[in-house]
Design an enzyme around this catalytic site. Structure first.
Site, PDB file in Angstrom:
ATOM      1  N   THR A   1       0.828  -1.208   0.000  1.00  0.00           N
ATOM      2  CA  THR A   1       0.000   0.000   0.000  1.00  0.00           C
ATOM      3  C   THR A   1       0.863   1.259   0.000  1.00  0.00           C
ATOM      4  O   THR A   1       0.515   2.266  -0.628  1.00  0.00           O
ATOM      5  CB  THR A   1      -0.915   0.012   1.243  1.00  0.00           C
ATOM      6  OG1 THR A   1      -1.549  -1.250   1.370  1.00  0.00           O
ATOM      7  CG2 THR A   1      -1.974   1.089   1.118  1.00  0.00           C
ATOM      8  N   THR A   2       1.999   1.200   0.685  1.00  0.00           N
ATOM      9  CA  THR A   2       2.899   2.347   0.743  1.00  0.00           C
ATOM     10  C   THR A   2       3.420   2.722  -0.632  1.00  0.00           C
ATOM     11  O   THR A   2       3.825   3.859  -0.869  1.00  0.00           O
ATOM     12  CB  THR A   2       4.072   2.033   1.700  1.00  0.00           C
ATOM     13  OG1 THR A   2       3.528   1.730   2.986  1.00  0.00           O
ATOM     14  CG2 THR A   2       5.028   3.195   1.839  1.00  0.00           C
TER      15      THR A   2
ATOM     16  N   TYR B   1     -13.099  -2.402   1.201  1.00  0.00           N
ATOM     17  CA  TYR B   1     -14.309  -1.766   0.693  1.00  0.00           C
ATOM     18  C   TYR B   1     -15.554  -2.644   0.814  1.00  0.00           C
ATOM     19  O   TYR B   1     -16.584  -2.209   1.319  1.00  0.00           O
ATOM     20  CB  TYR B   1     -14.145  -1.304  -0.765  1.00  0.00           C
ATOM     21  CG  TYR B   1     -15.324  -0.480  -1.237  1.00  0.00           C
ATOM     22  CD1 TYR B   1     -15.471   0.842  -0.844  1.00  0.00           C
ATOM     23  CD2 TYR B   1     -16.317  -1.039  -2.050  1.00  0.00           C
ATOM     24  CE1 TYR B   1     -16.578   1.588  -1.239  1.00  0.00           C
ATOM     25  CE2 TYR B   1     -17.415  -0.303  -2.457  1.00  0.00           C
ATOM     26  CZ  TYR B   1     -17.545   1.015  -2.053  1.00  0.00           C
ATOM     27  OH  TYR B   1     -18.639   1.736  -2.446  1.00  0.00           O
TER      28      TYR B   1
ATOM     29  N   TYR C   1      -2.437 -10.086   5.457  1.00  0.00           N
ATOM     30  CA  TYR C   1      -2.184  -8.705   5.861  1.00  0.00           C
ATOM     31  C   TYR C   1      -3.473  -8.111   6.403  1.00  0.00           C
ATOM     32  O   TYR C   1      -4.419  -7.862   5.658  1.00  0.00           O
ATOM     33  CB  TYR C   1      -1.665  -7.903   4.666  1.00  0.00           C
ATOM     34  CG  TYR C   1      -1.347  -6.454   4.942  1.00  0.00           C
ATOM     35  CD1 TYR C   1      -1.210  -5.955   6.239  1.00  0.00           C
ATOM     36  CD2 TYR C   1      -1.170  -5.552   3.897  1.00  0.00           C
ATOM     37  CE1 TYR C   1      -0.910  -4.631   6.483  1.00  0.00           C
ATOM     38  CE2 TYR C   1      -0.863  -4.219   4.126  1.00  0.00           C
ATOM     39  CZ  TYR C   1      -0.743  -3.761   5.409  1.00  0.00           C
ATOM     40  OH  TYR C   1      -0.455  -2.444   5.646  1.00  0.00           O
TER      41      TYR C   1
ATOM     42  N   ARG D   1      -7.392   0.567   6.894  1.00  0.00           N
ATOM     43  CA  ARG D   1      -7.488   0.794   5.450  1.00  0.00           C
ATOM     44  C   ARG D   1      -8.596  -0.045   4.801  1.00  0.00           C
ATOM     45  O   ARG D   1      -9.189   0.375   3.819  1.00  0.00           O
ATOM     46  CB  ARG D   1      -6.149   0.486   4.771  1.00  0.00           C
ATOM     47  CG  ARG D   1      -5.067   1.530   5.021  1.00  0.00           C
ATOM     48  CD  ARG D   1      -3.834   1.237   4.188  1.00  0.00           C
ATOM     49  NE  ARG D   1      -2.786   2.229   4.368  1.00  0.00           N
ATOM     50  CZ  ARG D   1      -2.641   3.339   3.651  1.00  0.00           C
ATOM     51  NH1 ARG D   1      -3.516   3.609   2.705  1.00  0.00           N
ATOM     52  NH2 ARG D   1      -1.641   4.176   3.881  1.00  0.00           N
TER      53      ARG D   1
ATOM     54  N   LYS E   1       1.126 -10.323   8.414  1.00  0.00           N
ATOM     55  CA  LYS E   1       1.464  -8.952   8.792  1.00  0.00           C
ATOM     56  C   LYS E   1       0.264  -8.396   9.540  1.00  0.00           C
ATOM     57  O   LYS E   1      -0.806  -8.207   8.962  1.00  0.00           O
ATOM     58  CB  LYS E   1       1.782  -8.112   7.557  1.00  0.00           C
ATOM     59  CG  LYS E   1       2.102  -6.654   7.875  1.00  0.00           C
ATOM     60  CD  LYS E   1       2.329  -5.851   6.600  1.00  0.00           C
ATOM     61  CE  LYS E   1       2.601  -4.380   6.916  1.00  0.00           C
ATOM     62  NZ  LYS E   1       2.748  -3.556   5.684  1.00  0.00           N
TER      63      LYS E   1
ATOM     64  N   ILE F   1       7.252  -5.528   8.948  1.00  0.00           N
ATOM     65  CA  ILE F   1       7.264  -4.967   7.599  1.00  0.00           C
ATOM     66  C   ILE F   1       6.984  -3.486   7.782  1.00  0.00           C
ATOM     67  O   ILE F   1       5.876  -3.091   8.139  1.00  0.00           O
ATOM     68  CB  ILE F   1       6.244  -5.636   6.669  1.00  0.00           C
ATOM     69  CG1 ILE F   1       6.660  -7.093   6.415  1.00  0.00           C
ATOM     70  CG2 ILE F   1       6.149  -4.883   5.346  1.00  0.00           C
ATOM     71  CD1 ILE F   1       5.700  -7.873   5.528  1.00  0.00           C
TER      72      ILE F   1
END
Length: 292
Positions: free
Chosen positions: A46-47, A110, A136, A141, A165, A207
């Protein structure tokens, strides 16, 4: 999966003023974090602003990362979406994934599926993936927390799911996972600010976003904690704590890119809807780094 112990870094994607990918800056960043001592890198997290990247750009980023890392450290590839069939299709049609150490797949966002929906999503991904899958969980988010019960069910029942993660920020949930997980199931932190506490609880590494900038100090902090040198780890963590706050107080990756721009590793450009850190925050970051 022991190669996923220690510090992984979720690489940012540098852009130029015209919003094209800045390949020279990305090469500089890859070399910087590896020379700083990180244990592995993660591309297309995502980063890396992956929602704004085309399919062609994503494939180019995977290839470029493998090329520039040049087997110095393992590479983990992000491969997640809320469309399960689309993730499965990409896993089955991207042969270069054979070079990856593992696949990092974010929980479906979403759609806000039930826990059973999350379980079935990951079960389908694990079946299709040519490499071990890292779960993850980042409810901030995705809009839906993956509970300890769902995580443990996947860890115990689905063969190709090998790690997690965990970025829920819920320490009790983290401790439940660590207590009841399979012995060889790797759990890493996805919260830079909580990483030291989570390592003390038994996590295997991090991470990290912050390791894009604090590559050497963050890696040293994680290594100290994994070697039970918590006094040494606390010194390093305390040194970076204000930096963590600045990195995430407005937006990720706006914060970390501001740090990297101050260091001269890349320019401070983004693709909408992400915008640069505010002028005030950018100045605060500069003042903090001048004393770091």
């Amino acid at each position: 999966m022991e190669q996923l112990r220690g510090t992984g870094v979720a690489l940012v994607t540098p852009f130029k003023a015209d919003e094209s990918i800045d390949w020279n800056a990305l090469e500089k960043l890859i070399n910087y974090v590896i020379e700083g001592g990180v244990d592995y890198v993660v591309t297309l997290g995502t980063t890396g602003e992956t929602p704004t990247l085309s399919s062609e750009e994503k494939l180019d980023l995977i290839k470029f990362t493998f090329e520039k890392v040049a087997k110095r450290v393992p590479v983990v590839v992000g491969m997640g979406d809320y469309n399960t069939k689309d993730v499965v299709k990409r896993l089955e049609s991207t042969p270069i994934l054979a070079e990856a150490a593992a696949i990092l797949s974010v929980a479906p966002y979403y759609s806000k599926p039930t826990q059973e929906g999350i379980y079935q999503h990951y079960k389908a991904i694990a079946k299709a993936s040519p490499k071990p899958v890292i779960l993850y969980n980042v409810p901030g988010r995705t809009g839906r927390n993956m509970t300890a019960e769902t995580t443990l069910r996947l860890a115990h029942e689905v063969e190709n799911i090998a790690a997690m993660k965990e970025a829920s920020g819920d320490m009790l949930q983290c401790m439940q996972i660590l207590r009841d997980k399979p012995k060889d199931f790797i759990v890493v932190s996805g919260d830079d600010a909580l990483a030291l506490a989570q390592l003390a609880c038994g996590m295997d590494g991090v991470i990290s976003v912050a390791a894009n900038y604090f590559a050497a100090d963050f890696s040293a902090m994680v290594n100290a904690a994994l070697n039970n040198d918590f006094p040494g780890a606390r010194i390093l963590n305390n040194k970076m704590m204000q930096g963590f706050d600045y990195m995430f107080c407005e937006n990720n990756p706006a914060g970390i890119k501001a740090f990297l721009a101050h260091k001269g590793l890349m320019e401070n450009y983004f693709r909408l809807p992400v915008v640069p850190a505010s002028d005030n925050l950018y100045q605060q970051i500069g003042a903090y780094l001048s004393k770091y």
